[in-house]
Design an enzyme around this catalytic site. Structure first.
Site, PDB file in Angstrom:
ATOM      1  CE  LYS A 144      47.653  73.795  39.934  1.00  0.00           C
ATOM      2  NZ  LYS A 144      48.642  73.092  40.401  1.00  0.00           N
ATOM      3  NE  ARG A 200      57.616  78.357  35.129  1.00  0.00           N
ATOM      4  CZ  ARG A 200      57.146  78.574  36.271  1.00  0.00           C
ATOM      5  NH1 ARG A 200      55.913  77.440  36.891  1.00  0.00           N
ATOM      6  NH2 ARG A 200      57.213  79.700  37.188  1.00  0.00           N
ATOM      7  CG  HIS A 245      54.417  74.148   3.021  1.00  0.00           C
ATOM      8  ND1 HIS A 245      54.486  74.233   1.863  1.00  0.00           N
ATOM      9  CD2 HIS A 245      55.611  73.707   3.560  1.00  0.00           C
ATOM     10  CE1 HIS A 245      55.675  73.827   1.324  1.00  0.00           C
ATOM     11  NE2 HIS A 245      56.278  73.498   2.328  1.00  0.00           N
ATOM     12  CD  GLU A 260      53.108  77.708  34.576  1.00  0.00           C
ATOM     13  OE1 GLU A 260      52.014  77.440  33.870  1.00  0.00           O
ATOM     14  OE2 GLU A 260      53.872  76.954  35.214  1.00  0.00           O
ATOM     15  CD  GLU A 276      42.899  70.767  35.608  1.00  0.00           C
ATOM     16  OE1 GLU A 276      43.416  70.634  36.658  1.00  0.00           O
ATOM     17  OE2 GLU A 276      42.770  71.854  35.052  1.00  0.00           O
TER      18      GLU A 276
HETATM   19  C1  G6Q Z   1      54.252  74.501  36.585  1.00  0.00           C
HETATM   20  C2  G6Q Z   1      52.843  74.849  37.033  1.00  0.00           C
HETATM   21  C3  G6Q Z   1      51.833  73.943  36.814  1.00  0.00           C
HETATM   22  C4  G6Q Z   1      51.807  72.686  37.259  1.00  0.00           C
HETATM   23  C5  G6Q Z   1      50.442  71.889  36.938  1.00  0.00           C
HETATM   24  C6  G6Q Z   1      50.356  70.491  37.582  1.00  0.00           C
HETATM   25  O1  G6Q Z   1      55.426  75.137  36.609  1.00  0.00           O
HETATM   26  O2  G6Q Z   1      53.018  74.835  38.322  1.00  0.00           O
HETATM   27  O3  G6Q Z   1      51.759  73.702  35.157  1.00  0.00           O
HETATM   28  O4  G6Q Z   1      52.809  71.944  36.915  1.00  0.00           O
HETATM   29  O5  G6Q Z   1      49.425  72.884  37.421  1.00  0.00           O
HETATM   30  O6  G6Q Z   1      50.501  70.705  38.874  1.00  0.00           O
HETATM   31  P1  G6Q Z   1      50.615  69.255  39.966  1.00  0.00           P
HETATM   32  O7  G6Q Z   1      51.805  68.612  39.297  1.00  0.00           O
HETATM   33  O8  G6Q Z   1      50.710  69.737  41.173  1.00  0.00           O
HETATM   34  O9  G6Q Z   1      49.426  68.466  39.404  1.00  0.00           O
END
Ligand code: G6Q
Length: 530
Positions: A494, A268, A384, A353, A212
């Site tokens: 992924k 995260r 509401h 997660e 992405e």
């Molecule tokens: C978080 C996950 C996941 C990750 C994204 C983006 O703890 O691993 O949300 O942050 O998939 O990954 P990249 O930073 O490697 O693009």
């Protein structure tokens, strides 16, 4: 680590639950008029009133015993000192090092990581000062007006939450956009009307391989070059935040414009690493460091305070009490602060997660529930819509209410009305309205909630709040005996799509060997797209 259900405290909690689960909060309050001031805790400027929970002093004592029997203290030390507690990935878990003071020593693989953290912070600060002051010029000599963070998951949710939360402190001459979805609409709407010559793209990706983010980054580069023409422009308009220097330079970004972090920072848990570059551009280096100090203050509180006065431990334990003993599935988080509108979405990732796992550390499947489902909206809006179900539905939904005494935008009666609402909601949920002759007007009450109160939303307070939830999640993960720091479910996503992409893109009809439903949907999509 033991299966928690085998611990003496767990069994004692089961017996205790059978004794008190029918007791109404009305009776608990009537029996002890001091309850509203004694079942409280305060640390680092955050006040937690947990008196409206279905607990007695004995519940807290047993929950603390459960934490002790699970070796929460020892496991916390293991995390803070860089032991590789993320066992499925064989990694240390050191987001707490991101906010450690310069003088701290935290050693991973014989290397003190604290100087590295501060070197990146210094580089981020120097860059932020240049961009904010207009010294950093784009390819045609114009200063930067727009900043687009391109990232997803942990590389998006923290930055966008922090930007919204701290907008009051942000440089209003800069405009911030967050592009995460590979749906072309996200980028198209973000760049609409922007001048590439005044736009800076931060490509935020720990791995720099996430489809992405890389797709959005490539399209953003095309958008830029369509106007600026010269490939040399990329160096002035693209910077990267990553752990993967090789992929960053392959993309065409000079690694001099890359801000690094390390494999011991989970996505995260990364909003206070270089992933927070957009936050720093918005609020400035001093405010960013104030946020880090807030995180650190809560870290130290969690690390040292006794558990019956320990905010993260208490909140984690209470969540577990409802999940495992009352069978609650979800937890609502309800900030009465408009600037925290993205906080529930941020917490969803942090909590779900981290603790959405059914395999214990020894590989055995759990025989108890894990992973609280977090959701919510800012008050008073939620009142509401979905509060109806919390008040009169058939499910038990513990709530975390949050409010700040001082508004950042004081205006007449607004704040008093706002705070009256949060107090009234918690009161009604706990005590109900038992005495109506019409059944549909009866409110049973006995719906539990926490009330978290701080003076005012500022960068330090945001840091404290995030660290509070990080450690509450950790507390639960330790007791549930799971790895809160891996994310194999995300990794699966992924790879799965990568098999289907060529089947959608191929010129000739592809041979499909999925199930009949997936095969059919692929054919229909290919036909409709033509
Ligand atoms: C978080 C996950 C996941 C990750 C994204 C983006 O703890 O691993 O949300 O942050 O998939 O990954 P990249 O930073 O490697 O693009």
């Amino acid at each position: 680590m033991p299966n928690p259900t085998t611990l003496p405290a767990w069994q004692a909690l089961q017996a205790h639950h059978a004794e008190i689960s029918k007791t109404h909060l009305r009776d608990l309050f009537a029996a002890d008029p001091t309850r509203g001031t004694t079942l409280t805790a305060e640390a680092a400027g955050l006040y937690l009133d947990f008196s409206k929970n279905r607990i007695t002093a004995e519940t807290i004592q047993l929950l603390v015993q459960l934490a002790n029997e699970s070796n929460l203290r020892g496991r916390t030390e293991a995390m803070f000192t860089g032991e590789k507690i993320n066992t499925t990935e064989n990694r240390a878990v050191l987001h707490t090092a991101l906010r450690a003071p310069k003088t701290a020593q935290i050693v991973v693989d014989n290397h003190n990581v604290v100087p590295d953290v501060h070197a990146v912070l210094d580089a981020m600060s120097a860059f932020a000062i240049k961009v904010r002051s207009g010294q950093w010029l784009g390819h045609t000599g114009k200063p930067i007006k727009n900043v687009i963070n391109i990232g997803i998951g942990g590389s998006d949710l923290g930055p966008v939450m922090a930007y919204e939360a701290l907008k009051h402190y942000s440089a209003r001459h800069l405009h911030f956009y967050y592009v995460s979805n590979v749906d072309g609409t996200d980028l198209a709407e973000a760049v609409l009307g922007l001048d590439p010559a005044e736009t800076l793209c931060i490509v935020s990706s720990k791995t720099f391989t996430t489809i992405e983010t890389m797709t959005n980054a490539s399209s953003a580069r095309q958008w830029l070059l369509a106007t600026l023409k010269d490939p040399a422009a990329v160096a002035k308009h693209f910077v990267a935040v990553s752990t993967n220097a090789a992929e960053v330079s392959k993309f065409g970004i000079d690694t001099a414009n890359m801000f690094g972090f390390w494999d011991w920072v989970g996505g995260r848990y990364s909003m206070d690493s270089a992933i927070g570059l957009s936050t720093m551009l918005a609020i400035g280096p001093d405010n960013f460091r104030a946020m880090l100090n807030g995180f650190h203050e809560m870290d130290e509180h969690f690390r040292t305070a006794p558990y019956d006065q320990n905010l993260p431990a208490l909140m984690g334990l209470l969540g577990l009490w409802y999940t495992n003993f009352f069978g609650a599935h979800t937890q609502a988080v309800l900030p009465y602060e408009q600037y925290l509108k993205r906080f529930p979405a941020y917490l969803q990732q942090l909590t779900m997660e981290s603790n959405g796992k059914y395999i214990q550390l020894d590989g055995e499947r759990v025989n108890y529930d894990t992973g609280v489902i977090y959701w919510g909206e800012p008050g008073t809006n939620g009142q509401h819509s979905f509060y109806q179900l919390i008040h009169q539905g058939t499910r038990l939904i513990p709530c975390d209410f949050l409010f700040f005494a001082k508004s950042l935008n004081p205006n007449g009666r607004h704040q008093d009305i706002l705070i009256a609402n949060v107090l009234a909601q918690a009161e009604a949920l706990a005590f109900g309205k038992p005495d109506s002759p019409e059944p549909h007007r009866v409110f049973e009450g006995n719906r539990p909630s926490n009330m978290l109160v701080a003076d005012q939303l500022d960068p330090a307070t945001l840091g404290k709040l995030v660290a509070l939830y990080e450690h509450a999640v950790f507390t639960q993960g330790i007791i549930w005996n799971i790895d809160s720091f891996d994310q194999w479910g995300v990794e699966l996503g992924k790879v799965l799509a990568n098999k289907i992409v060529p089947e959608l893109e191929s010129e000739t009809e592809p041979a499909l060997n999925h199930d009949s439903s997936t095969n059919n949907l692929i054919r229909r999509y290919r036909a409709a797209r033509r």
